[in-house]
Every structure is written in C-alpha cells, then in structure tokens.
Design a protein around this motif. Structure first.
Motif, PDB file in Angstrom:
ATOM      1  N   SER A  98      43.075 -34.322  -2.458  1.00 15.39           N
ATOM      2  CA  SER A  98      43.636 -35.544  -2.317  1.00 15.39           C
ATOM      3  C   SER A  98      45.235 -35.371  -1.494  1.00 15.39           C
ATOM      4  CB  SER A  98      44.128 -36.138  -3.714  1.00 15.39           C
ATOM      5  OG  SER A  98      45.180 -35.302  -4.372  1.00 15.39           O
ATOM      6  N   GLY A  99      45.558 -36.304  -1.183  1.00 11.93           N
ATOM      7  CA  GLY A  99      46.729 -36.412  -0.452  1.00 11.93           C
ATOM      8  C   GLY A  99      47.961 -36.802  -1.242  1.00 11.93           C
ATOM      9  N   ILE A 100      48.636 -37.987  -0.960  1.00 13.35           N
ATOM     10  CA  ILE A 100      49.896 -38.304  -1.822  1.00 13.35           C
ATOM     11  C   ILE A 100      49.776 -39.949  -2.171  1.00 13.35           C
ATOM     12  CG2 ILE A 100      52.467 -38.934  -1.857  1.00 13.35           C
ATOM     13  CD1 ILE A 100      51.612 -35.858  -2.116  1.00 13.35           C
ATOM     14  N   GLY A 101      49.817 -40.224  -3.429  1.00  7.80           N
ATOM     15  CA  GLY A 101      49.747 -41.432  -3.855  1.00  7.80           C
ATOM     16  C   GLY A 101      49.260 -41.766  -5.297  1.00  7.80           C
ATOM     17  N   CYS A 102      49.363 -42.913  -5.844  1.00  9.10           N
ATOM     18  CA  CYS A 102      48.600 -42.967  -7.458  1.00  9.10           C
ATOM     19  C   CYS A 102      47.241 -42.307  -7.256  1.00  9.10           C
ATOM     20  CB  CYS A 102      48.609 -44.331  -7.675  1.00  9.10           C
ATOM     21  SG  CYS A 102      50.328 -45.374  -7.846  1.00  9.10           S
ATOM     22  N   SER A 103      46.593 -42.760  -6.392  1.00  8.23           N
ATOM     23  CA  SER A 103      45.112 -42.289  -6.460  1.00  8.23           C
ATOM     24  C   SER A 103      44.943 -40.892  -6.260  1.00  8.23           C
ATOM     25  CB  SER A 103      44.064 -43.115  -5.175  1.00  8.23           C
ATOM     26  OG  SER A 103      44.805 -42.792  -4.130  1.00  8.23           O
ATOM     27  N   SER A 104      45.774 -40.169  -5.637  1.00 14.07           N
ATOM     28  CA  SER A 104      45.746 -38.872  -5.251  1.00 14.07           C
ATOM     29  C   SER A 104      46.074 -37.853  -6.358  1.00 14.07           C
ATOM     30  CB  SER A 104      47.026 -38.288  -4.387  1.00 14.07           C
ATOM     31  OG  SER A 104      46.395 -39.039  -2.576  1.00 14.07           O
ATOM     32  N   ARG A 105      46.476 -38.387  -7.746  1.00 12.54           N
ATOM     33  CA  ARG A 105      46.455 -37.467  -8.889  1.00 12.54           C
ATOM     34  C   ARG A 105      45.129 -37.037  -9.309  1.00 12.54           C
ATOM     35  NH1 ARG A 105      51.154 -36.697 -10.697  1.00 12.54           N
ATOM     36  NH2 ARG A 105      50.265 -36.220 -12.978  1.00 12.54           N
ATOM     37  N   PHE A 106      44.133 -37.614  -8.877  1.00 14.78           N
ATOM     38  CA  PHE A 106      42.651 -37.588  -9.130  1.00 14.78           C
ATOM     39  C   PHE A 106      42.556 -35.953  -9.488  1.00 14.78           C
ATOM     40  CE2 PHE A 106      38.086 -38.065  -8.831  1.00 14.78           C
ATOM     41  CZ  PHE A 106      37.903 -39.275  -9.500  1.00 14.78           C
ATOM     42  N   PRO A 107      42.606 -35.203  -8.819  1.00 13.05           N
ATOM     43  CA  PRO A 107      42.234 -33.823  -8.854  1.00 13.05           C
ATOM     44  C   PRO A 107      42.662 -33.131 -10.242  1.00 13.05           C
ATOM     45  CG  PRO A 107      42.917 -33.870  -6.678  1.00 13.05           C
ATOM     46  CD  PRO A 107      43.266 -35.036  -7.374  1.00 13.05           C
ATOM     47  N   TYR A 108      43.724 -33.756 -10.654  1.00  9.83           N
ATOM     48  CA  TYR A 108      44.263 -33.064 -11.852  1.00  9.83           C
ATOM     49  C   TYR A 108      43.434 -33.541 -13.027  1.00  9.83           C
ATOM     50  CZ  TYR A 108      48.879 -32.681  -9.711  1.00  9.83           C
ATOM     51  OH  TYR A 108      50.019 -32.210  -8.786  1.00  9.83           O
ATOM     52  N   TYR A 109      42.694 -34.620 -12.982  1.00  9.06           N
ATOM     53  CA  TYR A 109      41.850 -35.152 -14.172  1.00  9.06           C
ATOM     54  C   TYR A 109      40.364 -34.586 -14.003  1.00  9.06           C
ATOM     55  CZ  TYR A 109      46.127 -38.025 -13.952  1.00  9.06           C
ATOM     56  OH  TYR A 109      47.157 -38.355 -13.812  1.00  9.06           O
ATOM     57  N   MET A 110      40.081 -33.834 -12.937  1.00  2.08           N
ATOM     58  CA  MET A 110      38.543 -33.450 -13.086  1.00  2.08           C
ATOM     59  C   MET A 110      38.760 -31.891 -13.223  1.00  2.08           C
ATOM     60  SD  MET A 110      36.901 -35.765 -11.835  1.00  2.08           S
ATOM     61  CE  MET A 110      35.309 -34.902 -11.629  1.00  2.08           C
TER      62      MET A 110
ATOM     63  N   LEU B 140      29.674 -26.120  -0.941  1.00  2.00           N
ATOM     64  CA  LEU B 140      30.499 -26.918  -1.831  1.00  2.00           C
ATOM     65  C   LEU B 140      30.218 -28.037  -1.602  1.00  2.00           C
ATOM     66  CD1 LEU B 140      33.849 -24.936  -1.842  1.00  2.00           C
ATOM     67  CD2 LEU B 140      31.880 -24.316  -3.181  1.00  2.00           C
ATOM     68  N   SER B 141      30.347 -28.970  -2.647  1.00  2.00           N
ATOM     69  CA  SER B 141      30.180 -30.458  -2.580  1.00  2.00           C
ATOM     70  C   SER B 141      31.795 -30.792  -2.507  1.00  2.00           C
ATOM     71  CB  SER B 141      29.642 -31.121  -3.757  1.00  2.00           C
ATOM     72  OG  SER B 141      29.667 -32.412  -3.550  1.00  2.00           O
ATOM     73  N   VAL B 142      32.486 -31.308  -1.352  1.00  3.43           N
ATOM     74  CA  VAL B 142      33.830 -31.455  -1.252  1.00  3.43           C
ATOM     75  C   VAL B 142      34.207 -33.029  -0.960  1.00  3.43           C
ATOM     76  CG1 VAL B 142      35.783 -30.949   0.159  1.00  3.43           C
ATOM     77  CG2 VAL B 142      34.124 -29.216   0.176  1.00  3.43           C
ATOM     78  N   TRP B 143      34.895 -33.433  -2.066  1.00  2.00           N
ATOM     79  CA  TRP B 143      35.349 -34.887  -1.954  1.00  2.00           C
ATOM     80  C   TRP B 143      36.676 -34.809  -1.765  1.00  2.00           C
ATOM     81  CZ3 TRP B 143      31.916 -38.593  -4.522  1.00  2.00           C
ATOM     82  CH2 TRP B 143      30.765 -38.231  -4.908  1.00  2.00           C
ATOM     83  N   VAL B 144      37.047 -36.312  -0.951  1.00  2.00           N
ATOM     84  CA  VAL B 144      38.376 -36.549  -0.726  1.00  2.00           C
ATOM     85  C   VAL B 144      38.767 -37.909  -1.411  1.00  2.00           C
ATOM     86  CG1 VAL B 144      39.981 -37.442   0.972  1.00  2.00           C
ATOM     87  CG2 VAL B 144      38.540 -35.362   1.453  1.00  2.00           C
ATOM     88  N   VAL B 145      39.680 -37.759  -2.145  1.00  2.00           N
ATOM     89  CA  VAL B 145      40.192 -39.269  -2.875  1.00  2.00           C
ATOM     90  C   VAL B 145      41.556 -39.543  -2.274  1.00  2.00           C
ATOM     91  CG1 VAL B 145      40.373 -40.202  -5.079  1.00  2.00           C
ATOM     92  CG2 VAL B 145      38.910 -38.556  -4.889  1.00  2.00           C
ATOM     93  N   SER B 146      41.722 -40.802  -1.843  1.00  3.81           N
ATOM     94  CA  SER B 146      42.762 -41.177  -1.180  1.00  3.81           C
ATOM     95  C   SER B 146      43.180 -42.596  -1.408  1.00  3.81           C
ATOM     96  CB  SER B 146      42.657 -40.788   0.542  1.00  3.81           C
ATOM     97  OG  SER B 146      43.648 -41.237   1.010  1.00  3.81           O
ATOM     98  N   GLY B 147      44.166 -43.123  -0.849  1.00  4.05           N
ATOM     99  CA  GLY B 147      44.437 -44.528  -0.833  1.00  4.05           C
ATOM    100  C   GLY B 147      44.672 -45.251   0.429  1.00  4.05           C
ATOM    101  N   ASP B 148      44.927 -46.359   0.589  1.00  2.00           N
ATOM    102  CA  ASP B 148      45.000 -47.226   1.767  1.00  2.00           C
ATOM    103  C   ASP B 148      46.277 -46.511   2.677  1.00  2.00           C
ATOM    104  OD1 ASP B 148      47.011 -50.039   0.728  1.00  2.00           O
ATOM    105  OD2 ASP B 148      45.768 -48.628  -0.772  1.00  2.00           O
ATOM    106  N   GLY B 149      47.332 -46.454   1.989  1.00  7.30           N
ATOM    107  CA  GLY B 149      48.509 -45.880   2.787  1.00  7.30           C
ATOM    108  C   GLY B 149      48.462 -44.488   3.069  1.00  7.30           C
ATOM    109  N   ASP B 150      47.759 -43.771   2.025  1.00  4.92           N
ATOM    110  CA  ASP B 150      47.621 -42.144   2.534  1.00  4.92           C
ATOM    111  C   ASP B 150      46.728 -42.269   3.607  1.00  4.92           C
ATOM    112  OD1 ASP B 150      48.064 -39.522   1.774  1.00  4.92           O
ATOM    113  OD2 ASP B 150      45.875 -39.679   1.032  1.00  4.92           O
ATOM    114  N   SER B 151      45.598 -42.589   3.637  1.00  2.17           N
ATOM    115  CA  SER B 151      44.553 -42.686   4.899  1.00  2.17           C
ATOM    116  C   SER B 151      44.766 -43.381   6.065  1.00  2.17           C
ATOM    117  CB  SER B 151      42.956 -42.876   4.100  1.00  2.17           C
ATOM    118  OG  SER B 151      42.635 -41.668   3.453  1.00  2.17           O
TER     119      SER B 151
END
Length: 340
Positions: A54-66, A92-103
C-alpha cells in the motif's frame, strides 16, 4: 515410519491479523477487508504466497490487517514497489491497495505505467472522492464544484474517472464495484484475482466522516436499481427494478429507454462486450454521467502478454547465450577506471 502431516484448508480467520482495525466506524474499507479475507482462502494459493503493498492514506493501512506478507510504503509508490516484488518473485500473488488521492495524484505516473506494462498485480483503488486521512481536502475524483477545506468556494477541477484512466493506459482487466454490495464486491474481486496481468478494480467507497453519502443512490434499496447498470458480458444493458429500463445507442449518444414502450424491444438495446479488442465500448461506458446510470462490473477483460513472463523469458535467453552471470564478472566488465 513417517506420518504425513494433514494440511488443513485455509479459512478467513487465517488471514485476520492481530492488529486493531483503526478505521472510523462505518467506513467502507471494512467491507473490502472482509471480502478479501473471505476470498483468499478459496483461491488455492498458500498464505505465504500473498503480499499486500500500500501507499499512504486511510485505505493504505490495509496490510496491517492481513495475516500475509506486506508493506505499508510511501505515497503513490505502491505500484512501483509491487512491480519490483512481482518481477523478483513472480510466483507470488501481489496486491496493491490504494486510494483516489494516493493513486491518481502523487502516484498517477506509477499507476498508469503499471497498467500499460500488464504486470501481474491486483490493484484495488478505494474511491471516496476525498482525502480522508488528511481531514477532508478535495481529491482528483471530487466532483466539479465540490466545497472542501481546500476548495471553500467549490472545486474548478474536472474529476478523473479511475476506470477511464486505467482503460486509457491499456489495462487488460478493469472493473468497478461498490462497498455496499458485498456479493458484487466479492465476485468482482474473484474475477480480478483470476486474471493474468494487471487487474484493476475501483471500489466506490463511503467516507462516513468527510464525504458521507457520496454513493447513497447506489446503496439505498429504493434507488439503487435505477441508479446503477450491472454489466453482464454478452447481455443487453438493462437496469431498473424490473429490468424494464435499458441503454439504447443513437449513433454515439446513449439514451435511457423503457422496454415495451414506444416500440422499444430488447433487440434495440446495446449489448455489453467485455472482451472487445479495442476497448472502445468499455471507455464509452466509463464516461457515463448523470442522468445515465453508473456502470458496475467488468468493463474490460482481455488477454495480453504478461510482463513478468516476458522479463523471465529475456533473462532465460540471455543465460542461454552467455551463460550464468556473476557479480564479479559484471563489476569487472567493460571499461573500468581507477580513482586516486
């Protein structure tokens, strides 16, 4: 005698970390987290083969919860870091989680190049049309005229359509879903997970604090059937409570019609084709704006050479011609200089 250890199938709980989830109560990010954790055990992939970047933003906390490998990286650069990981470890199965501002703001350049390369990433963009983490500034997807802390008189920027940007960059899988429709969200994520190459999913997501109600029309049971167009490959574009409304083309102009009125039949309706080679129909749908319904589902899904496979092929060809290289040979090859 050796006894074989029974391998238990993975469950959703295997992907839940011990970290407290720190999103605001009612945030749409919870829906995505739940559906991803529900999906991964069904893919037949070992847990240690998943990575979330992930990058930076609310959604980018995602890796902590996986409960997987992952990295909370820097603003806008998640696709670049994820690309490097996928090239180094293509299994690997690589996922990116981002937000509208981040991406789409600071990360716009990395975003479009991930799309055009068709590298095997699954990119999820949570679009709440606002900067949530930094407390409510307008974002690249905020509506024209949006009043925020940084646009008190209303934004004069035209908003990006994330789906249009992805399609314009040549993405081979592009979809849109909404946080409030959990079955549709899960099905869309499954399609993305199974796609070779870059799979992009825009999730229309409610920010309950700074942009609450942005997608009410799509969530409310009284309005959602008329507000959204569920895309089904090979099927006429119908919507509405009883499926009586549809999209008919007048040249290059779409119009909403009612089947059974004025001589309109289902044969008059436009038919969705997610595998169209040129992507023109998909881009056309991505530009729908009120009073047209919001298209949800898979806009485009086509096959194309996958970047990490091409990269591996180049390396294999080089080894076949030149043999296995070493760092020592590399350091001492070509011109060298001695610095006193």
């Amino acid at each position: 005698m050796n006894q074989m250890t029974e391998i238990k199938p993975l469950t959703r709980k295997d992907f839940e970390s011990d970290q407290d989830v720190r999103w605001c109560p009612g945030c749409g990010d919870y829906a995505l987290l739940a559906q991803v954790q529900k999906l991964l055990p069904t893919l037949g992939i070992p847990r240690e083969h998943f990575a979330f970047i992930s990058g930076i933003g609310c959604s980018s906390r995602f890796p902590y919860y996986m409960e997987t490998y992952g990295m909370h990286s820097i603003h806008g650069r998640a696709p670049a870091i994820a690309s490097g990981l996928k090239l180094a470890r293509p299994e690997l199965s690589v996922w990116v989680v981002s937000g509208d501002g981040d991406s789409l703001a600071i990360g716009g350049n990395h975003f479009i190049h991930a799309m055009r390369r068709n590298i095997g990433l699954k990119i999820i963009l949570l679009n709440n049309r606002i900067y949530g983490l930094t407390k409510g500034q307008y974002s690249p997807t905020s509506e024209f005229g949006k009043k925020t802390k940084t646009t008190p008189l209303g934004s004069i920027d035209r908003p990006f359509s994330p789906v249009s940007v992805a399609l314009g960059a040549g993405a081979t899988f592009v979809a849109r879903t909404v946080d409030s429709d959990h079955p549709h969200l899960l099905d869309t994520l499954r399609r993305a997970a199974e796609h070779p190459g870059t799979a992009f999913v825009e999730v229309l997501q409610n920010c309950i604090v700074f942009n609450d109600g942005a997608y009410n029309a799509l969530a409310d049971k009284e309005t959602r059937d008329d507000a959204r167009l569920l895309l089904r490959d090979g099927q006429p574009m119908r919507f509405g409570k009883d499926g009586t409304k549809g999209i008919r083309m007048r040249g290059f102009e779409p119009e909403v019609v009612t089947v059974g009125e004025g001589g309109v039949t289902e044969a008059d309706l436009a038919v969705h084709d997610e595998s169209a080679a040129n992507g023109g129909l998909a881009f056309f749908l991505s530009q729908f704006a009120a009073p047209l319904p919001v298209p949800l589902g898979v806009f485009r899904a086509v096959e194309a050479p996958v970047y990490e496979q091409l990269s591996t092929g180049l390396a294999d060809d080089a080894r076949a011609k030149r043999g296995q290289g070493t760092l020592e040979k590399l350091f001492n090859s070509g011109d060298t200089w001695t610095i006193d």
